[in-house]
Motif scaffolding. Structure first.
Motif, mmCIF file in Angstrom:
data_model
loop_
_atom_site.group_PDB
_atom_site.id
_atom_site.type_symbol
_atom_site.label_atom_id
_atom_site.label_comp_id
_atom_site.label_asym_id
_atom_site.label_seq_id
_atom_site.Cartn_x
_atom_site.Cartn_y
_atom_site.Cartn_z
ATOM 1 N N LEU A 79 0.830 -1.217 0.000
ATOM 2 C CA LEU A 79 0.000 0.000 0.000
ATOM 3 C C LEU A 79 0.861 1.263 0.000
ATOM 4 O O LEU A 79 0.512 2.262 -0.632
ATOM 5 N N GLN A 80 2.009 1.193 0.671
ATOM 6 C CA GLN A 80 2.901 2.365 0.726
ATOM 7 C C GLN A 80 3.524 2.712 -0.632
ATOM 8 O O GLN A 80 3.994 3.825 -0.836
ATOM 9 N N THR A 81 3.512 1.771 -1.569
ATOM 10 C CA THR A 81 4.035 2.083 -2.913
ATOM 11 C C THR A 81 3.026 2.912 -3.703
ATOM 12 O O THR A 81 3.346 3.422 -4.779
ATOM 13 N N GLY A 82 1.782 2.994 -3.199
ATOM 14 C CA GLY A 82 0.725 3.683 -3.948
ATOM 15 C C GLY A 82 -0.137 2.736 -4.762
ATOM 16 O O GLY A 82 -1.074 3.163 -5.442
ATOM 17 N N PHE A 83 0.172 1.440 -4.707
ATOM 18 C CA PHE A 83 -0.644 0.456 -5.427
ATOM 19 C C PHE A 83 -2.053 0.434 -4.837
ATOM 20 O O PHE A 83 -2.223 0.472 -3.629
ATOM 21 N N THR A 84 -3.063 0.417 -5.703
ATOM 22 C CA THR A 84 -4.439 0.320 -5.198
ATOM 23 C C THR A 84 -5.051 -1.018 -5.601
ATOM 24 O O THR A 84 -4.948 -1.427 -6.766
ATOM 25 N N TYR A 85 -5.648 -1.660 -4.639
ATOM 26 C CA TYR A 85 -6.303 -2.949 -4.882
ATOM 27 C C TYR A 85 -7.686 -2.703 -5.474
ATOM 28 O O TYR A 85 -8.392 -1.796 -5.060
ATOM 29 N N GLU A 86 -8.045 -3.555 -6.416
ATOM 30 C CA GLU A 86 -9.410 -3.507 -6.942
ATOM 31 C C GLU A 86 -10.354 -4.204 -5.953
ATOM 32 O O GLU A 86 -11.512 -3.867 -5.833
ATOM 33 N N TYR A 87 -9.804 -5.204 -5.242
ATOM 34 C CA TYR A 87 -10.604 -6.003 -4.307
ATOM 35 C C TYR A 87 -9.938 -5.963 -2.928
ATOM 36 O O TYR A 87 -9.036 -6.743 -2.634
ATOM 37 N N ASN A 88 -10.392 -5.024 -2.093
ATOM 38 C CA ASN A 88 -9.824 -4.875 -0.742
ATOM 39 C C ASN A 88 -10.452 -5.844 0.249
ATOM 40 O O ASN A 88 -9.806 -6.279 1.191
ATOM 41 N N TYR A 89 -11.747 -6.136 0.033
ATOM 42 C CA TYR A 89 -12.505 -6.952 0.995
ATOM 43 C C TYR A 89 -12.934 -8.258 0.339
ATOM 44 O O TYR A 89 -13.248 -8.304 -0.852
ATOM 45 N N LEU A 90 -12.987 -9.300 1.152
ATOM 46 C CA LEU A 90 -13.302 -10.636 0.636
ATOM 47 C C LEU A 90 -14.650 -10.672 -0.074
ATOM 48 O O LEU A 90 -14.781 -11.281 -1.134
ATOM 49 N N GLU A 91 -15.647 -10.003 0.485
ATOM 50 C CA GLU A 91 -16.994 -10.072 -0.087
ATOM 51 C C GLU A 91 -16.997 -9.619 -1.549
ATOM 52 O O GLU A 91 -17.576 -10.270 -2.423
ATOM 53 N N GLU A 92 -16.295 -8.493 -1.828
ATOM 54 C CA GLU A 92 -16.295 -8.000 -3.229
ATOM 55 C C GLU A 92 -15.529 -8.956 -4.140
ATOM 56 O O GLU A 92 -15.890 -9.141 -5.302
ATOM 57 N N ALA A 93 -14.475 -9.589 -3.592
ATOM 58 C CA ALA A 93 -13.717 -10.553 -4.400
ATOM 59 C C ALA A 93 -14.596 -11.757 -4.733
ATOM 60 O O ALA A 93 -14.675 -12.187 -5.897
ATOM 61 N N LEU A 94 -15.291 -12.299 -3.738
ATOM 62 C CA LEU A 94 -16.142 -13.480 -3.979
ATOM 63 C C LEU A 94 -17.293 -13.141 -4.916
ATOM 64 O O LEU A 94 -17.652 -13.938 -5.785
ATOM 65 N N GLU A 95 -17.858 -11.955 -4.752
ATOM 66 C CA GLU A 95 -18.968 -11.561 -5.631
ATOM 67 C C GLU A 95 -18.521 -11.466 -7.086
ATOM 68 O O GLU A 95 -19.283 -11.753 -8.006
ATOM 69 N N SER A 96 -17.256 -11.068 -7.296
ATOM 70 C CA SER A 96 -16.758 -10.961 -8.680
ATOM 71 C C SER A 96 -16.783 -12.322 -9.388
ATOM 72 O O SER A 96 -16.851 -12.406 -10.599
ATOM 73 N N PHE A 97 -16.713 -13.410 -8.596
ATOM 74 C CA PHE A 97 -16.730 -14.753 -9.196
ATOM 75 C C PHE A 97 -18.117 -15.372 -9.245
ATOM 76 O O PHE A 97 -18.448 -16.088 -10.177
ATOM 77 N N TYR A 98 -18.929 -15.125 -8.209
ATOM 78 C CA TYR A 98 -20.128 -15.954 -8.029
ATOM 79 C C TYR A 98 -21.465 -15.244 -8.154
ATOM 80 O O TYR A 98 -22.494 -15.901 -8.198
ATOM 81 N N VAL A 99 -21.481 -13.910 -8.217
ATOM 82 C CA VAL A 99 -22.770 -13.233 -8.191
ATOM 83 C C VAL A 99 -23.629 -13.591 -9.389
ATOM 84 O O VAL A 99 -24.821 -13.794 -9.276
ATOM 85 N N LYS A 100 -23.007 -13.755 -10.555
ATOM 86 C CA LYS A 100 -23.779 -14.083 -11.758
ATOM 87 C C LYS A 100 -24.454 -15.447 -11.598
ATOM 88 O O LYS A 100 -25.483 -15.725 -12.187
ATOM 89 N N GLU A 101 -23.819 -16.337 -10.818
ATOM 90 C CA GLU A 101 -24.365 -17.689 -10.641
ATOM 91 C C GLU A 101 -25.585 -17.696 -9.743
ATOM 92 O O GLU A 101 -26.446 -18.529 -9.854
ATOM 93 N N ALA A 102 -25.564 -16.765 -8.757
ATOM 94 C CA ALA A 102 -26.578 -16.858 -7.676
ATOM 95 C C ALA A 102 -27.961 -16.532 -8.205
ATOM 96 O O ALA A 102 -28.129 -15.880 -9.203
#
Length: 305
Positions: A282-305
């Motif tokens: 984070l100190q390098t200035g890199f920004t994560y697209e997925y900071n929290y687990l919920e948003e990461a899991l939704e990126s894979f499975y929301v279309k299925e639900a």
């Protein structure tokens, strides 16, 4: 700043996605492989770790090496033979790259190598950072230490060297996530062991973006934890995954002794865990697209639900 990138482990989970993303950004990508790559979309150079061979053109071709090769840690019980494969594919492979770089007239500007958060062993509740000591008498920690020592030799060749201690990489295409989702989809999902052990995870796309950042941003040097900023316990992970999949959990836990019987020594990797800090990245200035687990899991499975 497009250039020529040579990837070891290019057909693995990270390597496959990374190759696509690099091509999209205008880089040229080649793979270093045991096979001749006739079925591959990418230029493929041959190497043979057992016989200490790398096709010389591979190293004269490339501007940057991304070293991801390593036999799958969770691909089977840890027999002595399997443990040798896990170790040699990483440590000998990296040593071979460095030895050949010493002998070859090359223009390699950066060496980016994988390692793993397994270096910290089972750290319990304690938040571990890059300067934390590695676990003693722990198979995976020993492998990671030797792997990093091998990669660090690139610094002696005046090559900018970056090592990523990679957490659990989340993807639907492979790795841990489909294995963790399967019992939940079958309505037999439950936390493993105590459920209190930490999972330090990272979304596959963030992992690849981080590797690309290390290519392009010269402030990256040395060791970094490649994990998302918010690790969770195994119990939290199981509950969030069940929620995203809209499936109930059994309300039980998978007992530790059952996992030990099934997996042998490898059970240590699921019954233990480490709570790993992302602060240095984070100190390098890199920004994560997925900071929290919920948003990461939704990126894979929301279309299925």
């Amino acid at each position: 700043m497009a250039g020529k990138i040579l990837i070891t482990g290019g057909t693995g989970l990270i390597g496959t996605r990374l190759s696509e993303m690099l091509i999209d950004l205008g880089y040229e990508v080649a793979h270093l492989s045991r096979n001749n790559g006739k079925q591959s979309h990418y230029q493929t150079f041959k190497w043979d770790i057992e016989n200490n061979y790398i096709e010389e053109k591979a190293l004269t071709y490339t501007d940057y090496i991304i070293n991801l090769a390593g036999a799958g840690v969770a691909d089977g019980k840890w027999t002595d033979k399997r443990k040798h494969e896990i170790r040699d594919s990483r440590v000998h492979g990296t040593n071979l790259l460095i030895e050949q770089l010493k002998k070859t007239s090359h223009h390699v500007k950066g060496f980016i190598s994988a390692s793993a958060v397994g270096i910290y062993g089972n750290s319990g509740e304690r938040l571990v950072a890059e300067e934390s000591s590695s676990a003693e008498n722990d198979f995976l920690a020993d492998v990671c230490r030797d792997w990093e020592t091998a990669a660090n030799q690139a610094r002696n060749l005046n090559i900018r060297t970056v090592i990523f201690r990679i957490g659990i990489v989340l993807s639907k295409e492979g790795g841990a996530l489909p294995q963790l989702a399967k019992p939940i989809k079958l309505m037999v999902g439950a936390p493993l062991g105590s459920g209190r052990q930490y999972i330090s995870w990272i979304h596959l796309d963030d992992m690849c973006r981080l590797l690309i950042a290390a290519l392009e941003d010269h402030q990256f040097q040395g060791v970094y934890n490649a994990v998302a900023p918010h690790p969770v316990t195994n119990e939290e992970f199981t509950h969030q995954l069940a929620e995203v999949l809209h499936k109930p959990l059994t309300g039980l836990k998978v007992p530790a002794f059952g996992l030990k019987l099934m997996l042998g020594e490898m059970s240590e990797t699921v019954l233990g865990g480490s709570r790993v800090s992302a602060n240095k990245v984070l100190q390098t200035g890199f920004t994560y697209e997925y900071n929290y687990l919920e948003e990461a899991l939704e990126s894979f499975y929301v279309k299925e639900a």
